[in-house]
Design a protein around this motif. Structure first.
Motif, PDB file in Angstrom:
ATOM      1  N   ASP A   1      18.150  29.847  32.705  1.00 24.59           N
ATOM      2  CA  ASP A   1      18.566  29.383  34.029  1.00 24.59           C
ATOM      3  C   ASP A   1      18.867  27.882  34.038  1.00 24.59           C
ATOM      4  OD1 ASP A   1      19.300  30.039  36.627  1.00 24.59           O
ATOM      5  OD2 ASP A   1      17.361  29.448  37.456  1.00 24.59           O
ATOM      6  N   ARG A   2      19.333  27.380  32.920  1.00 25.64           N
ATOM      7  CA  ARG A   2      19.752  25.974  32.818  1.00 25.64           C
ATOM      8  C   ARG A   2      21.286  25.962  32.805  1.00 25.64           C
ATOM      9  NH1 ARG A   2      15.759  24.250  27.912  1.00 25.64           N
ATOM     10  NH2 ARG A   2      16.957  22.296  27.944  1.00 25.64           N
ATOM     11  N   LEU A   3      21.844  26.282  33.961  1.00 31.08           N
ATOM     12  CA  LEU A   3      23.267  26.566  34.049  1.00 31.08           C
ATOM     13  C   LEU A   3      24.136  25.324  33.873  1.00 31.08           C
ATOM     14  CD1 LEU A   3      23.318  29.174  36.973  1.00 31.08           C
ATOM     15  CD2 LEU A   3      22.928  29.522  34.527  1.00 31.08           C
TER      16      LEU A   3
ATOM     17  N   LEU B   1      29.786  32.364  33.637  1.00 30.73           N
ATOM     18  CA  LEU B   1      28.903  31.298  34.109  1.00 30.73           C
ATOM     19  C   LEU B   1      29.327  30.816  35.493  1.00 30.73           C
ATOM     20  CD1 LEU B   1      26.629  29.244  33.660  1.00 30.73           C
ATOM     21  CD2 LEU B   1      28.284  27.784  32.501  1.00 30.73           C
ATOM     22  N   TYR B   2      30.623  30.642  35.683  1.00 34.97           N
ATOM     23  CA  TYR B   2      31.114  30.233  37.000  1.00 34.97           C
ATOM     24  C   TYR B   2      30.741  31.264  38.070  1.00 34.97           C
ATOM     25  CZ  TYR B   2      33.910  26.336  35.169  1.00 34.97           C
ATOM     26  OH  TYR B   2      34.316  25.147  34.601  1.00 34.97           O
ATOM     27  N   PHE B   3      30.824  32.543  37.720  1.00 35.13           N
ATOM     28  CA  PHE B   3      30.449  33.576  38.683  1.00 35.13           C
ATOM     29  C   PHE B   3      28.963  33.475  39.040  1.00 35.13           C
ATOM     30  CE2 PHE B   3      34.069  36.265  36.767  1.00 35.13           C
ATOM     31  CZ  PHE B   3      34.978  35.751  37.687  1.00 35.13           C
ATOM     32  N   LEU B   4      28.121  33.189  38.044  1.00 31.76           N
ATOM     33  CA  LEU B   4      26.695  33.000  38.306  1.00 31.76           C
ATOM     34  C   LEU B   4      26.443  31.826  39.243  1.00 31.76           C
ATOM     35  CD1 LEU B   4      25.003  33.534  34.801  1.00 31.76           C
ATOM     36  CD2 LEU B   4      24.670  34.919  36.854  1.00 31.76           C
ATOM     37  N   GLN B   5      27.298  30.797  39.124  1.00 31.76           N
ATOM     38  CA  GLN B   5      27.168  29.612  39.966  1.00 31.76           C
ATOM     39  C   GLN B   5      27.886  29.781  41.302  1.00 31.76           C
ATOM     40  OE1 GLN B   5      28.863  27.024  36.880  1.00 31.76           O
ATOM     41  NE2 GLN B   5      26.926  25.937  36.762  1.00 31.76           N
ATOM     42  N   VAL B   6      28.390  30.974  41.547  1.00 29.81           N
ATOM     43  CA  VAL B   6      29.161  31.310  42.751  1.00 29.81           C
ATOM     44  C   VAL B   6      30.406  30.430  42.872  1.00 29.81           C
ATOM     45  CG1 VAL B   6      28.915  32.053  45.150  1.00 29.81           C
ATOM     46  CG2 VAL B   6      26.873  31.733  43.776  1.00 29.81           C
ATOM     47  N   LYS B   7      30.979  30.070  41.752  1.00 32.20           N
ATOM     48  CA  LYS B   7      32.264  29.373  41.712  1.00 32.20           C
ATOM     49  C   LYS B   7      33.336  30.419  41.399  1.00 32.20           C
ATOM     50  CE  LYS B   7      30.177  25.089  39.940  1.00 32.20           C
ATOM     51  NZ  LYS B   7      30.153  24.117  38.798  1.00 32.20           N
TER      52      LYS B   7
ATOM     53  N   GLU C   1      37.510  33.195  38.205  1.00 30.94           N
ATOM     54  CA  GLU C   1      38.692  34.058  38.145  1.00 30.94           C
ATOM     55  C   GLU C   1      39.856  33.351  37.454  1.00 30.94           C
ATOM     56  OE1 GLU C   1      41.380  36.725  41.236  1.00 30.94           O
ATOM     57  OE2 GLU C   1      39.311  36.218  41.732  1.00 30.94           O
ATOM     58  N   ALA C   2      39.958  32.056  37.644  1.00 31.26           N
ATOM     59  CA  ALA C   2      41.029  31.288  36.987  1.00 31.26           C
ATOM     60  C   ALA C   2      40.885  31.344  35.468  1.00 31.26           C
ATOM     61  CB  ALA C   2      41.002  29.840  37.470  1.00 31.26           C
TER      62      ALA C   2
ATOM     63  N   HIS D   1      34.016  41.967  37.731  1.00 33.55           N
ATOM     64  CA  HIS D   1      34.132  40.929  38.756  1.00 33.55           C
ATOM     65  C   HIS D   1      34.803  41.469  40.013  1.00 33.55           C
ATOM     66  CE1 HIS D   1      35.257  37.321  40.889  1.00 33.55           C
ATOM     67  NE2 HIS D   1      36.538  37.540  40.658  1.00 33.55           N
ATOM     68  N   TYR D   2      35.928  42.151  39.836  1.00 30.92           N
ATOM     69  CA  TYR D   2      36.659  42.672  40.993  1.00 30.92           C
ATOM     70  C   TYR D   2      35.833  43.707  41.757  1.00 30.92           C
ATOM     71  CZ  TYR D   2      40.991  40.400  39.462  1.00 30.92           C
ATOM     72  OH  TYR D   2      41.951  39.477  39.108  1.00 30.92           O
ATOM     73  N   MET D   3      35.061  44.524  41.032  1.00 34.71           N
ATOM     74  CA  MET D   3      34.213  45.509  41.697  1.00 34.71           C
ATOM     75  C   MET D   3      33.158  44.815  42.551  1.00 34.71           C
ATOM     76  SD  MET D   3      31.864  48.568  40.078  1.00 34.71           S
ATOM     77  CE  MET D   3      30.767  47.404  39.242  1.00 34.71           C
ATOM     78  N   GLU D   4      32.512  43.801  41.976  1.00 31.47           N
ATOM     79  CA  GLU D   4      31.473  43.083  42.721  1.00 31.47           C
ATOM     80  C   GLU D   4      32.041  42.356  43.934  1.00 31.47           C
ATOM     81  OE1 GLU D   4      29.542  40.612  39.857  1.00 31.47           O
ATOM     82  OE2 GLU D   4      28.418  42.270  38.963  1.00 31.47           O
ATOM     83  N   MET D   5      33.310  41.969  43.857  1.00 28.18           N
ATOM     84  CA  MET D   5      33.967  41.297  44.974  1.00 28.18           C
ATOM     85  C   MET D   5      34.523  42.282  45.998  1.00 28.18           C
ATOM     86  SD  MET D   5      33.595  38.057  44.470  1.00 28.18           S
ATOM     87  CE  MET D   5      34.795  37.322  45.580  1.00 28.18           C
ATOM     88  N   GLY D   6      34.445  43.575  45.681  1.00 29.97           N
ATOM     89  CA  GLY D   6      34.976  44.590  46.591  1.00 29.97           C
ATOM     90  C   GLY D   6      36.478  44.738  46.508  1.00 29.97           C
ATOM     91  N   ALA D   7      37.093  44.154  45.485  1.00 31.01           N
ATOM     92  CA  ALA D   7      38.552  44.281  45.279  1.00 31.01           C
ATOM     93  C   ALA D   7      38.791  45.508  44.408  1.00 31.01           C
ATOM     94  CB  ALA D   7      39.107  43.023  44.633  1.00 31.01           C
TER      95      ALA D   7
END
Length: 256
Positions: free
Chosen positions: A48-50, A84-90, A95-96, A132-138
């Protein structure tokens, strides 16, 4: 390092990885040094040392770009960085990076199957994108990427390979979340069939898909069918893991 991590000895794992980086840092093999840094970044995520993980991955990314531009090796850094960005809610940043990785794979004619290694990396990219898309509901995007991954894995490994079962199972999971229950049901059954051929009918891998299938039956109101597959999953896991394993608790909870 891997052995230490599996034993929960993170400090020893960290020391081994630091030694690895120091050794590669003395040579000219940039790719090997990047892989060593990415391995430490993976451990940092587990700890958890992101912020430290992000620093390692961005440094690795810069080194790979400096060496070869938008090269195939770059994808190996883009994937963990996106996660990692997804874990940080970025989400936009994550996605980029995924889209950048996909563009590199497509640019190397991976989709045309001219390179087996390119196809394998592309599968990893599509797997991360579909999750990622599934978790985002896309779900439309998730279904598209998951379906493409199934096709690619069939091309790579043949129709009855366990990796195809994994891809079919992921597609079934997305179809379930998208409330396409009949399609999900059919694909979980397909995944079970492949797993049975690959591992045997009493393998824990089969139980994994049986538990998912039971959830679909439950959602369809088919309680007898749900009970039957949950009971089979419980029997398999008790036999394979022992009655006091946490996986048995999961099966008991599903059945309850």
């Amino acid at each position: 390092s891997v052995a230490c991590q599996e034993l929960g000895q993170n400090e020893a794992a960290e020391e081994a990885l630091k030694q690895n980086i120091a050794l590669y840092d003395q040579g000219a093999d940039t790719s090997a040094l990047c892989k060593a840094m990415e391995a430490l970044a993976k451990l940092r995520v587990r700890q958890d040392r992101l912020t430290e993980a992000e620093s390692l991955l961005t440094k690795s990314l810069d080194m790979r770009v400096a060496k070869g531009g938008e090269s195939f090796d770059l994808v190996e850094t883009l994937l963990p960085l996106s996660k990692l960005y997804f874990l940080q809610v970025k989400m936009d940043d994550g996605e980029a990076q995924l889209k950048r990785a996909l563009a590199i794979c497509n640019g190397l004619d991976a989709a045309k199957g001219t390179s087996r290694s390119a196809l394998m990396v592309l599968c990893n990219v599509l797997d991360t994108m579909s999750e990622h898309y599934m978790e985002m509901g896309a779900y439309k995007k998730a279904l598209s990427t998951a379906s493409r991954q199934v096709e690619l894995r069939q091309t790579l490994y043949g129709a009855d390979h366990p990796k195809v079962a994994d891809a079919v199972g992921r597609l079934a999971e997305i179809q379930y979340n998208a409330r396409e229950y009949d399609k999900s049901l059919a694909n979980y059954k397909k995944a079970i069939d492949i797993a049975e051929k690959a591992y045997g009918k009493e393998a824990p891998e089969v139980a994994r898909y049986l538990n998912e299938l039971g959830l679909v039956y439950l959602s369809l109101g088919k309680y007898d069918e749900s009970k039957s597959v949950y009971e089979r999953a419980l029997t398999i896991v008790e036999s394979a893991r022992g009655k006091d394993h946490l996986d048995v608790a999961t099966c008991l909870n599903n059945l309850a």
